[in-house]
Every structure is written in structure tokens, then in C-alpha cells.
Design a protein around this motif. Sequence first.
Motif, PDB file in Angstrom:
ATOM      1  N   GLY A 155       0.855  -1.199   0.000  1.00 18.94           N
ATOM      2  CA  GLY A 155       0.000   0.000   0.000  1.00 18.94           C
ATOM      3  C   GLY A 155       0.879   1.232   0.000  1.00 18.94           C
ATOM      4  N   ARG A 156       0.521   2.207   0.823  1.00 18.07           N
ATOM      5  CA  ARG A 156       1.349   3.422   0.923  1.00 18.07           C
ATOM      6  C   ARG A 156       2.704   3.110   1.556  1.00 18.07           C
TER       7      ARG A 156
ATOM      8  N   CYS B  68       4.351   9.817  -2.508  1.00 20.13           N
ATOM      9  CA  CYS B  68       3.183   8.932  -2.704  1.00 20.13           C
ATOM     10  C   CYS B  68       2.045   9.281  -1.740  1.00 20.13           C
ATOM     11  N   ARG B  69       2.389   9.925  -0.640  1.00 20.28           N
ATOM     12  CA  ARG B  69       1.369  10.311   0.348  1.00 20.28           C
ATOM     13  C   ARG B  69       0.418  11.384  -0.188  1.00 20.28           C
ATOM     14  N   PHE B  70       0.836  12.061  -1.244  1.00 18.94           N
ATOM     15  CA  PHE B  70       0.025  13.157  -1.762  1.00 18.94           C
ATOM     16  C   PHE B  70      -0.729  12.784  -3.046  1.00 18.94           C
ATOM     17  N   VAL B  71      -0.595  11.530  -3.456  1.00 17.96           N
ATOM     18  CA  VAL B  71      -1.304  11.076  -4.663  1.00 17.96           C
ATOM     19  C   VAL B  71      -2.643  10.465  -4.224  1.00 17.96           C
ATOM     20  N   PRO B  72      -3.750  10.820  -4.874  1.00 19.60           N
ATOM     21  CA  PRO B  72      -5.041  10.224  -4.508  1.00 19.60           C
ATOM     22  C   PRO B  72      -4.994   8.693  -4.564  1.00 19.60           C
ATOM     23  N   ALA B  73      -5.808   8.063  -3.720  1.00 21.31           N
ATOM     24  CA  ALA B  73      -5.723   6.613  -3.519  1.00 21.31           C
ATOM     25  C   ALA B  73      -5.857   5.803  -4.801  1.00 21.31           C
ATOM     26  N   ASP B  74      -6.597   6.314  -5.797  1.00 23.66           N
ATOM     27  CA  ASP B  74      -6.809   5.510  -7.001  1.00 23.66           C
ATOM     28  C   ASP B  74      -5.705   5.707  -8.047  1.00 23.66           C
ATOM     29  N   SER B  78       0.085   6.065  -6.006  1.00 24.00           N
ATOM     30  CA  SER B  78      -0.287   6.221  -4.594  1.00 24.00           C
ATOM     31  C   SER B  78       0.433   5.194  -3.734  1.00 24.00           C
ATOM     32  N   SER B  79       0.886   4.103  -4.336  1.00 23.95           N
ATOM     33  CA  SER B  79       1.674   3.142  -3.560  1.00 23.95           C
ATOM     34  C   SER B  79       3.135   3.556  -3.661  1.00 23.95           C
ATOM     35  N   VAL B  80       3.866   3.254  -2.631  1.00 27.22           N
ATOM     36  CA  VAL B  80       5.265   3.691  -2.582  1.00 27.22           C
ATOM     37  C   VAL B  80       6.082   3.063  -3.715  1.00 27.22           C
ATOM     38  N   TYR B  81       5.690   1.859  -4.143  1.00 29.50           N
ATOM     39  CA  TYR B  81       6.446   1.183  -5.211  1.00 29.50           C
ATOM     40  C   TYR B  81       6.073   1.733  -6.597  1.00 29.50           C
ATOM     41  N   VAL B 127       0.732  -2.522  -9.546  1.00 27.85           N
ATOM     42  CA  VAL B 127       0.224  -3.898  -9.417  1.00 27.85           C
ATOM     43  C   VAL B 127      -1.306  -3.868  -9.505  1.00 27.85           C
ATOM     44  N   THR B 128      -1.881  -4.916  -9.998  1.00 29.29           N
ATOM     45  CA  THR B 128      -3.321  -5.095 -10.322  1.00 29.29           C
ATOM     46  C   THR B 128      -3.707  -4.390 -11.627  1.00 29.29           C
ATOM     47  N   ASP B 135      -0.168  -9.185 -12.998  1.00 31.10           N
ATOM     48  CA  ASP B 135      -0.891  -8.415 -11.989  1.00 31.10           C
ATOM     49  C   ASP B 135      -0.031  -8.147 -10.754  1.00 31.10           C
TER      50      ASP B 135
END
Lengths: 179, 218
Positions: A155-156, B68-74, B78-81, B127-128, B135
Motif C-alpha cells: 500500500g502506501r 506517494c502520500r500526496f497522490v489520490p488513492a486511485d 499512490s503506492s510507494v512502489y 500492481v493489479t 498483476d
Amino acid sequence: MFLSTLINIIVAIILILAVLYLLFRLYAWQQGNERIVMLVKRHTPFIVEDISFSQVTLTCDIPFVNKGRQNGTIMDLYPRHLMPEEQFDGVHIESWTMDVSRPRHDGYWESVIIPPRKGGTVRLRVIMSVKDGNIRKELMNFPDMPIDIVYQVVGRSDWHISKNRLVLTSEELEQAMRQ
Amino acid sequence: MAQLELVPVHTRILTPKDNIVNTILEYAGQDIGPEDIVCVAESVVAITQGHFTRPEELKPSWKARFLCRFVPADGSMSSVYGMQAAMNLEGEWKTMFCFFAGAIAKIFRKNGVFYQLARQASLTDDVTGTMPPFDKHIVYGPKHPNQVAEQIVQRTGCYGAVVADVNDLKRSAVLGHSRGLDPKRIARILINNPFGNDSQMTPIVIIKNFASVAREQQ
């Protein structure tokens, strides 16, 4: 005079950076992370899905939920049954899992994003077989078998692997075989 | 009077062992004519180029953890990777700069500046984002899409070729094209996503009769 001004500037820069860092940590803390948990204690009773003279397939459903405040991706999920031959060597055991909302039959876990406060269900299959003989007879002395549900989440924050354990008890197996 | 026809081509799962031009010839060679345009999905081109990575292969920097903390969840980053993968392509400091430029532009109500400046980053699928077995991978945008399109034209004898990024949300963009094509026009033709979703496994679409229709319209 010059040295004192320089030191003041350096201290001011360090202080500003420290404050910015603390503000970011506070923001990240308030934002939270994903926290996906397998609710193994709430798994449904094992039932016999298929049985023949030499093989039985048992299934149970395990709910899971993202208790965190951010999206979490389950990249991989698999069961690890723990039955050493020193304890019981009467049957050959295989196990695999499936996401109930996206059924497939190859044991492959397709990565899935779980939004905060949402969840799903994992179907666990345990297949026990004997080379020669009667599976019902062989399983009469089957001991309790722990099964770890192992899953990789990202996740984050950094990816991590978690495990939650459930136990297929001898009583539960007996009950399932009787039905 | 000729009419445009969109023909999706079904293939097996393609991997880095495949060559995208050979694959097009194998699955669609007989259906492609000199009046047609061959379109190929960008993520599949990237996969055949081996242009992807896995989160396990990345080591996130503090910059990726921060941004990544400032990117919207979708968002893919948004994930660190996802963010680290994009940074590896664009450069960490460049991505930081683009991000702050995008943030300042947002204050003036101008959206999308970050993605305009960090073009490769905008093409990265987290991923996904791609069908199994990819995926679990972060798939980048394709390398040299114009060259790929030119190779398709040379080998198949078609009128033109494009590498396209299309989805079900009515988002369609041509990332690379052979000479003489209008990418915006092709993007409009592909707007309804004839590639379908991943499970349909149709990463190639032939736009039949494109050249004849274009001539008639002139």
C-alpha cells in the motif's frame, strides 16, 4: 559577527526542516496505512465438498477486512498446512485458496485492491488423499492441523507478509466427515 | 463505399519471450490489408519489451515515501512502489520537481501538469493494473513506440500502425504512430476501447479500410 549570523541561519534552516518533517509525519500518521486482517476465528465450519473412496476435499470460507485507512493490495495469498510426517503420515495433503468474488481453480491469487473498511472472503480448500485404502478409515486418527493463511500486502508503506492461523481440529474433521 | 470496421484480435498471454511484430503476424497477418491500421495496446508492447518490474525489486527512497502520500488513492503512484518505479524512469529529482510544479499549477486551477511533465510516470501501471501473471508487476510505458509502429508497418504492409493507451473510462491516447498518421484521429476511433478488458485477451485491433475511408472523406 559573521560566524554568529551563519550559525543562526544554519540553526534556522535545521529548525524549518525539522518542523516540515514533523508536519509530514503528522500528515502521514493522520492519513494512516492499510491493515488487512484475516478473520480466521470467524471462518465457516469445514464442509466436505467432494469425497471418493481414497480422497476428500474440504472447504471453509474465511472473511477478511481492511481495518486501515488506506487502500491495501493483497498481492499474493496462500495456505500453508502444517502436518509433519512424524505426527501423521497416513494421508497426502494439498491446500489452496481462492477469492470467492473472483473464482478461479488454479490456486493462483490474482492481486486485488481492498479499500478501507471493505473486505472479502477467501475460500480454503484442503485435499487429503491416500494411495491405498479408505480415506474415511485413515482420517479417524487425524490430529489437529494448523493452517497458516499467508498473504503479501502492499500500500502506501512497504510490502509485508502476514500470517493468520486457523486450526482444522480432529473434532471438526470428524463432524465434517459425518455429514 | 468503404466503412471503418474495428477487428479485435485474440492472442495468448504475451511475455518478454514474444516479439510484438511477430505476434501480430502470427495472429493477424492474414487479416491485415494495405488499407488498414494496426493498433496494439501499450501495456502489451511494454511486457514484450520486458519493460516492467516487481515491488520486491525496488528499494523505495525517502522521496517516493514522501510524494506517494500526496497522490489520490486511485492513482498508480499512490503506492510507494508505483511512485518509486516512476521515479526510476523519470529521475527522482525530476519527479520531485514535476510534482511541486503540478501542485503549484493546481493552486491556479490547472490540473494534469504533473502528468504532462512526467510523461513516462503517467504511463506506469501499478500492481493489479495488468492481467495475470503480470498483476503482481509494475508495468511501465512502452519503449520507443514510434519505432515499434514503423516496424509493424514494414513487416505487415499495412497503411499505418499505432501503440495506444485506451481504457473503459473513455480515455484514449496514441503513444506512438507510424509516419503520416494523425494520432488524435486514431485516438478518437479507439475511444470505445475495442481492446476490451484484460480477460478478453485482444491486445491487437485492426482498423479496416482506414485509408479508403480517409480518401473518400477528402
